[in-house]
Design an enzyme around this catalytic site. Structure first.
Site, mmCIF file in Angstrom:
data_model
loop_
_atom_site.group_PDB
_atom_site.id
_atom_site.type_symbol
_atom_site.label_atom_id
_atom_site.label_comp_id
_atom_site.label_asym_id
_atom_site.label_seq_id
_atom_site.Cartn_x
_atom_site.Cartn_y
_atom_site.Cartn_z
ATOM 1 N N ASP A 1 -0.446 -5.743 9.612
ATOM 2 C CA ASP A 1 -0.977 -4.359 9.187
ATOM 3 C C ASP A 1 -2.318 -5.366 8.239
ATOM 4 O OD1 ASP A 1 -3.242 -2.748 8.222
ATOM 5 O OD2 ASP A 1 -1.294 -1.756 6.651
ATOM 6 N N TRP B 1 0.884 -0.685 -0.395
ATOM 7 C CA TRP B 1 0.671 -0.263 0.115
ATOM 8 C C TRP B 1 0.521 1.289 -0.073
ATOM 9 C CZ3 TRP B 1 -1.762 2.329 5.029
ATOM 10 C CH2 TRP B 1 -2.708 3.327 4.704
ATOM 11 N N LYS C 1 -13.109 -1.047 5.955
ATOM 12 C CA LYS C 1 -13.636 -1.632 5.343
ATOM 13 C C LYS C 1 -13.980 -2.354 5.891
ATOM 14 C CE LYS C 1 -9.946 0.351 3.443
ATOM 15 N NZ LYS C 1 -9.081 -0.101 2.226
HETATM 16 N N1 PGU Z 1 -3.133 -0.792 5.583
HETATM 17 C C1 PGU Z 1 -3.733 -1.119 4.632
HETATM 18 C C2 PGU Z 1 -3.172 -2.520 3.815
HETATM 19 C C3 PGU Z 1 -4.820 -0.387 2.887
HETATM 20 O O1 PGU Z 1 -4.711 -1.375 2.297
HETATM 21 C C4 PGU Z 1 -5.648 0.637 3.676
HETATM 22 C C5 PGU Z 1 -6.084 1.505 3.096
HETATM 23 C C6 PGU Z 1 -4.970 1.623 5.295
HETATM 24 C C7 PGU Z 1 -3.807 0.627 5.540
HETATM 25 C C8 PGU Z 1 -5.406 2.383 5.941
HETATM 26 O O2 PGU Z 1 -6.570 2.706 6.080
HETATM 27 P P1 PGU Z 1 -7.781 3.422 6.865
HETATM 28 O O3 PGU Z 1 -8.671 3.783 5.820
HETATM 29 O O4 PGU Z 1 -6.639 4.313 7.164
HETATM 30 O O5 PGU Z 1 -7.938 2.379 8.079
HETATM 31 N N2 PGU Z 1 -6.065 1.377 1.003
HETATM 32 C C9 PGU Z 1 -7.466 1.804 0.649
HETATM 33 C C10 PGU Z 1 -7.653 3.104 1.468
HETATM 34 C C11 PGU Z 1 -7.947 4.119 0.928
HETATM 35 C C12 PGU Z 1 -6.675 4.792 0.844
HETATM 36 O O6 PGU Z 1 -4.751 4.478 0.154
HETATM 37 O O7 PGU Z 1 -6.325 5.729 2.333
HETATM 38 C C13 PGU Z 1 -6.556 1.473 -0.946
HETATM 39 O O8 PGU Z 1 -8.210 2.313 -1.411
HETATM 40 O O9 PGU Z 1 -5.727 1.636 -0.748
#
Ligand code: PGU
Length: 440
Positions: free
Chosen positions: A250, A169, A286
């Protein structure tokens, strides 16, 4: 951070992220003419975020057929955001409870929420919880939990290097670097097999200095959708423990990979059951659809209860000057659902329905590409796990799909399957077919 070289590194990264370094070492850009009268006249416009910026571009597109497959946010078959029924019920209970007040929460957040979050990820019969070896603090969703964990480690842990998977990510590098850690990568994804490079992963972790921190996606790896098998997790655990590496999980997708909360926590539980220490960042964005409520938790599993309570006392010193204490509403929703058997059961059903719809979208997209005879092997669409498919489409093909088909996705070829519906699958399949057959 107290060494000047570390300060310099952070300074350079923050300026780099802000887009103010045009050539290395030049530091602050100066442009007296553009400065005008403002003391901020030299501020350079920063690029949009690689993931959240996709939504910004999507919102500007007037096309009626536009489709946002960028951000990992669940949509219904009608393409609408979803507030879970069980969340509406919990909110109703909260609003109608006149005894509820709006005082500050403690620095570590809502006690019930913390206890229940630890149980959710570690299991209700976890010996680590029973032995009071776990400290859990409520944080601002997954991102905030990772950041608090990083700052604690930078202050109190002897090793400042964290190994993150390649790819991962996009925000991980920024969170950990600005949190005071040095970021290195380990091999994870093999573009040839579109699967896990277990050999490369084990080699890289084997040559990491003893004590290094290792970031692991608990399940539904983002962006690849490729997870280790249970046996491979066993190999990874053995290596991490034998080299005294420190695992940092994570967990942003518990329940989204398999539709089962316990199954998706297996990796974490395997590490905790050996008695060793680890970090876990949890997000309810999510799996409870609480994206904008910013609800998450950081748990640190320690060797014994005494260490855990001292660790918690120091976590408070990280949090207090950062945001003082976390918000009350989202955590109250989660606690209300987790502590009531009926609400909890209802949640698991709604969660399973979301996971199942994503799996159906995988099948439909795969079938649509097969029907079109799209060149290439697309079986990874049905093999990958979680919210995303890492399509293998290149940057040019992605740009083509956005320009010609108004389909928005991240430039690495990741698509959010949760943003797709039966109605939009044919449009996406047409776009992929055209991209693959006309753009190299
Ligand atoms: N860790 C991972 C692996 C993630 O994919 C995401 C969110 C988070 C942590 C953080 O999410 P929080 O909303 O802070 O609980 N990834 C999504 C959402 C958009 C973003 O980049 O924040 C995504 O589309 O990759």
């Amino acid at each position: 951070m107290n060494s000047s070289s570390a300060d310099r590194r952070l300074y350079m990264l923050s300026r780099h992220l802000a887009g103010t370094i045009s050539n290395e070492g030049s530091g602050i850009s100066s442009s007296p003419t553009s400065a005008g009268n403002s003391v901020f006249g030299n501020v350079v416009r920063a690029p949009e975020d690689p993931i959240l910026g996709v939504t910004v571009a999507y919102n500007k597109d007037p096309s009626p057929v536009k489709l946002n497959l960028g951000v990992g946010a669940y949509r219904t078959e009608e393409g609408k955001p979803l507030v879970l029924n069980v969340v509406r019920k919990a909110e109703h209970l909260l609003v109608n409870d006149r005894s509820r007040i709006k005082e500050y929460l403690p620095i570590v957040g809502l006690a019930d929420f913390n206890k229940l979050s630890a149980k959710l990820i570690l299991g209700s019969d976890s010996p680590a919880i029973q032995g009071n070896r776990v400290t859990t603090v409520q944080c601002l969703s997954g991102t905030g939990s990772l950041r608090v964990g990083a700052e604690f480690l930078a202050k109190h842990y002897y090793q400042r290097t964290i190994y993150i998977p390649n790819p991962t990510w996009g925000n991980h590098t920024k969170i950990f670097t600005l949190g005071g850690l040095t970021v290195k990568t380990y091999r994870y994804y093999d573009p040839v097999t579109r699967g896990l490079n277990i050999q490369g992963l084990l080699e890289d972790l084997n040559s990491a200095p003893s004590g290094s921190i290792v970031l692991l996606h608990a399940c539904a790896h983002n962006p690849t959708g490729v997870d280790p098998t249970f046996d491979q997790w066993g190999q990874i655990r053995q290596l991490i423990r034998s080299k005294n590496l420190l695992p940092f999980f994570d967990s942003a997708y518990q329940g989204f990979a398999s539709g089962n909360l316990d199954k998706d926590a297996e990796s974490v539980r395997m590490f905790v059951s050996d008695g060793g220490e680890c970090f876990i960042a949890q997000s309810y964005a999510k799996n409870m659809g609480l994206y904008g409520e910013r609800v998450g938790a950081l748990s640190i599993v320690c060797r014994n209860a005494d260490v855990a309570s001292r660790v918690e006392s120091q976590l408070k010193l990280v949090i207090r000057p950062m945001y003082s204490s976390p918000p009350i509403h989202g955590a109250s929703i989660v606690a209300t659902i987790l502590k009531d058997r009926n609400l909890y059961n209802e949640w698991t059903l709604e969660l399973k329905a979301m996971a199942d719809r994503i799996i159906t979208m995988r099948k439909q997209l795969f079938d649509a590409l097969s029907a079109r005879g799209t060149p290439g092997n697309w079986t990874h669409i049905i093999k990958q796990i979680g919210m995303f498919t890492f399509t293998g489409l290149n940057t040019k093909q992605v740009a083509f799909m956005t320009k010609e088909f108004h389909i928005y996705m991240t430039s690495d070829g990741r698509i959010s399957m949760a943003g797709l519906s039966s109605r939009t699958v044919p449009h996406l399949a047409d776009a992929i077919h055209a991209a693959v057959t006309t753009v190299g």
